[in-house]
Design an enzyme around this catalytic site. Sequence first.
Site, PDB file in Angstrom:
ATOM      1  N   ASP A 125       0.817  -1.221   0.000  1.00 41.04           N
ATOM      2  CA  ASP A 125       0.000   0.000   0.000  1.00 41.04           C
ATOM      3  C   ASP A 125       0.853   1.275   0.000  1.00 41.04           C
ATOM      4  O   ASP A 125       1.884   1.345   0.677  1.00 41.04           O
ATOM      5  CB  ASP A 125      -0.884   0.044   1.248  1.00 41.04           C
ATOM      6  CG  ASP A 125      -1.914  -1.082   1.304  1.00 41.04           C
ATOM      7  OD1 ASP A 125      -1.656  -2.152   0.728  1.00 41.04           O
ATOM      8  OD2 ASP A 125      -2.959  -0.879   1.943  1.00 41.04           O
ATOM      9  N   HIS A 144      -1.147   4.610  -0.445  1.00 45.21           N
ATOM     10  CA  HIS A 144      -2.152   5.497   0.172  1.00 45.21           C
ATOM     11  C   HIS A 144      -1.834   6.990   0.077  1.00 45.21           C
ATOM     12  O   HIS A 144      -1.875   7.710   1.072  1.00 45.21           O
ATOM     13  CB  HIS A 144      -2.370   5.108   1.633  1.00 45.21           C
ATOM     14  CG  HIS A 144      -3.280   3.927   1.793  1.00 45.21           C
ATOM     15  ND1 HIS A 144      -4.571   3.910   1.308  1.00 45.21           N
ATOM     16  CD2 HIS A 144      -3.081   2.712   2.353  1.00 45.21           C
ATOM     17  CE1 HIS A 144      -5.117   2.736   1.572  1.00 45.21           C
ATOM     18  NE2 HIS A 144      -4.237   1.983   2.196  1.00 45.21           N
ATOM     19  N   ASP A 161      -4.029  -0.081  -3.567  1.00 46.81           N
ATOM     20  CA  ASP A 161      -4.205   0.962  -2.549  1.00 46.81           C
ATOM     21  C   ASP A 161      -3.230   2.123  -2.764  1.00 46.81           C
ATOM     22  O   ASP A 161      -2.416   2.466  -1.904  1.00 46.81           O
ATOM     23  CB  ASP A 161      -4.115   0.398  -1.124  1.00 46.81           C
ATOM     24  CG  ASP A 161      -5.435  -0.225  -0.673  1.00 46.81           C
ATOM     25  OD1 ASP A 161      -6.306  -0.464  -1.536  1.00 46.81           O
ATOM     26  OD2 ASP A 161      -5.604  -0.477   0.534  1.00 46.81           O
ATOM     27  N   ASN A 193      -8.460  -2.670  -2.535  1.00 46.90           N
ATOM     28  CA  ASN A 193      -9.849  -2.391  -2.153  1.00 46.90           C
ATOM     29  C   ASN A 193     -10.169  -0.891  -2.155  1.00 46.90           C
ATOM     30  O   ASN A 193     -11.332  -0.501  -2.248  1.00 46.90           O
ATOM     31  CB  ASN A 193     -10.186  -3.006  -0.791  1.00 46.90           C
ATOM     32  CG  ASN A 193      -9.360  -2.435   0.329  1.00 46.90           C
ATOM     33  OD1 ASN A 193      -8.129  -2.495   0.293  1.00 46.90           O
ATOM     34  ND2 ASN A 193      -9.997  -1.876   1.342  1.00 46.90           N
ATOM     35  N   HIS A 194      -9.136  -0.039  -2.103  1.00 46.62           N
ATOM     36  CA  HIS A 194      -9.389   1.408  -2.163  1.00 46.62           C
ATOM     37  C   HIS A 194      -9.539   1.922  -3.594  1.00 46.62           C
ATOM     38  O   HIS A 194      -9.918   3.082  -3.776  1.00 46.62           O
ATOM     39  CB  HIS A 194      -8.296   2.177  -1.428  1.00 46.62           C
ATOM     40  CG  HIS A 194      -8.537   2.254   0.045  1.00 46.62           C
ATOM     41  ND1 HIS A 194      -9.110   3.340   0.663  1.00 46.62           N
ATOM     42  CD2 HIS A 194      -8.317   1.345   1.021  1.00 46.62           C
ATOM     43  CE1 HIS A 194      -9.219   3.104   1.961  1.00 46.62           C
ATOM     44  NE2 HIS A 194      -8.747   1.902   2.198  1.00 46.62           N
ATOM     45  N   HIS A 205      -3.909  -8.109  -3.691  1.00 46.10           N
ATOM     46  CA  HIS A 205      -3.961  -7.089  -2.649  1.00 46.10           C
ATOM     47  C   HIS A 205      -4.331  -7.659  -1.289  1.00 46.10           C
ATOM     48  O   HIS A 205      -3.659  -7.398  -0.290  1.00 46.10           O
ATOM     49  CB  HIS A 205      -4.940  -5.966  -3.007  1.00 46.10           C
ATOM     50  CG  HIS A 205      -5.000  -4.912  -1.938  1.00 46.10           C
ATOM     51  ND1 HIS A 205      -3.950  -4.040  -1.717  1.00 46.10           N
ATOM     52  CD2 HIS A 205      -5.928  -4.631  -0.988  1.00 46.10           C
ATOM     53  CE1 HIS A 205      -4.253  -3.264  -0.679  1.00 46.10           C
ATOM     54  NE2 HIS A 205      -5.441  -3.604  -0.221  1.00 46.10           N
ATOM     55  N   HIS A 232      -2.390  -4.820   2.117  1.00 48.66           N
ATOM     56  CA  HIS A 232      -3.705  -4.671   2.759  1.00 48.66           C
ATOM     57  C   HIS A 232      -3.694  -4.495   4.276  1.00 48.66           C
ATOM     58  O   HIS A 232      -4.624  -3.943   4.830  1.00 48.66           O
ATOM     59  CB  HIS A 232      -4.569  -5.886   2.367  1.00 48.66           C
ATOM     60  CG  HIS A 232      -6.039  -5.760   2.658  1.00 48.66           C
ATOM     61  ND1 HIS A 232      -6.769  -4.615   2.417  1.00 48.66           N
ATOM     62  CD2 HIS A 232      -6.931  -6.671   3.147  1.00 48.66           C
ATOM     63  CE1 HIS A 232      -8.039  -4.839   2.740  1.00 48.66           C
ATOM     64  NE2 HIS A 232      -8.164  -6.072   3.192  1.00 48.66           N
TER      65      HIS A 232
END
Length: 311
Positions: free
Chosen positions: A58, A60, A86, A118-119, A168, A242
């Site tokens: 990730d 982010h 992500d 998932n984002h 992920h 994740h």
Amino acid sequence: MCVIMGDFTDLDRQIEQLRRCELIKENEVKALCAKAREILVEESNVQSVDSPVTVCGDIHGQFYDLKELFRVGGEVPETNYLFMGDFVDRGFYSVETFLLLLALKVRYPDRITLIRGNHESRQITQVYGFFDECHRKYGSATVWRYCTEIFDYLSLSAIVDGKIFCVHGGLSPSIQTLDQIRTIDRKQEVPHDGPMCDLLWSDPEDTTGWGVSPRGAGYLFGSDVVAQFNAANDISMICRAHQLVMEGYKWHFNDTVLTVWSAPNYCYRCGNVAAILELDEHLQKEFIIFEAAPQETRGLPSKKPVADYFL
């Protein structure tokens, strides 16, 4: 504006701009996304990746930490990268982060692989920051719409040298084989349940069988599930992201599952280090651990409270 394959002048300028954390124009985003779509639509749900490759978790929206990742791991195209999703939400620079990775994908399609987290979802980004950031930086939701359309084209997983399965989140009770993943229609918003959702949301758990996930999506999966999946697909391990791990990476189930986390000092407050995984041509593993980069604080929005829900 149109980027013609073979003439990368405009694209190279945009990459340089994005590397300085400067926005590109809305019409340039539109053209970039159109080009990215042409490339991504050809990729498999289980995209084959050749070693040597550096695998990342990730990000982010932590743009300056992504720059630090490239500083310690090497720049594209010299280093071949696989990012496990992500890219957006929570950090202050989701727009610049995602657009830089996407521009690098268009410029060097064989040297960077982006899979979906998932984002990378319309629903999640409306809650955790990316939607608001696009609105704030571009004055409308148009850029958010271009980007979220691209999310639907991102691959769901990757396999390195036919041996290391990268995804992920994790596994799904609906999926026993990689061929079953290959048949999913991925070009859609992440569903609330089912195999596509599970791949992006599930987590390993020190248990056997399947468990209910506290996240409200996906499942918890145990060591026996992994042993069965790895044997059925003749793979040596599963690599996933994740979950925040303070040390940057974490092994599970006798080194058959690996979590890689690449956002240092997550949310600018967690105090964790980050890791990336270097796989050489023999799939020998080396971890590079790195800390948060000094943050550029100009132009930071005042921190809006968002739900403390760790994805």
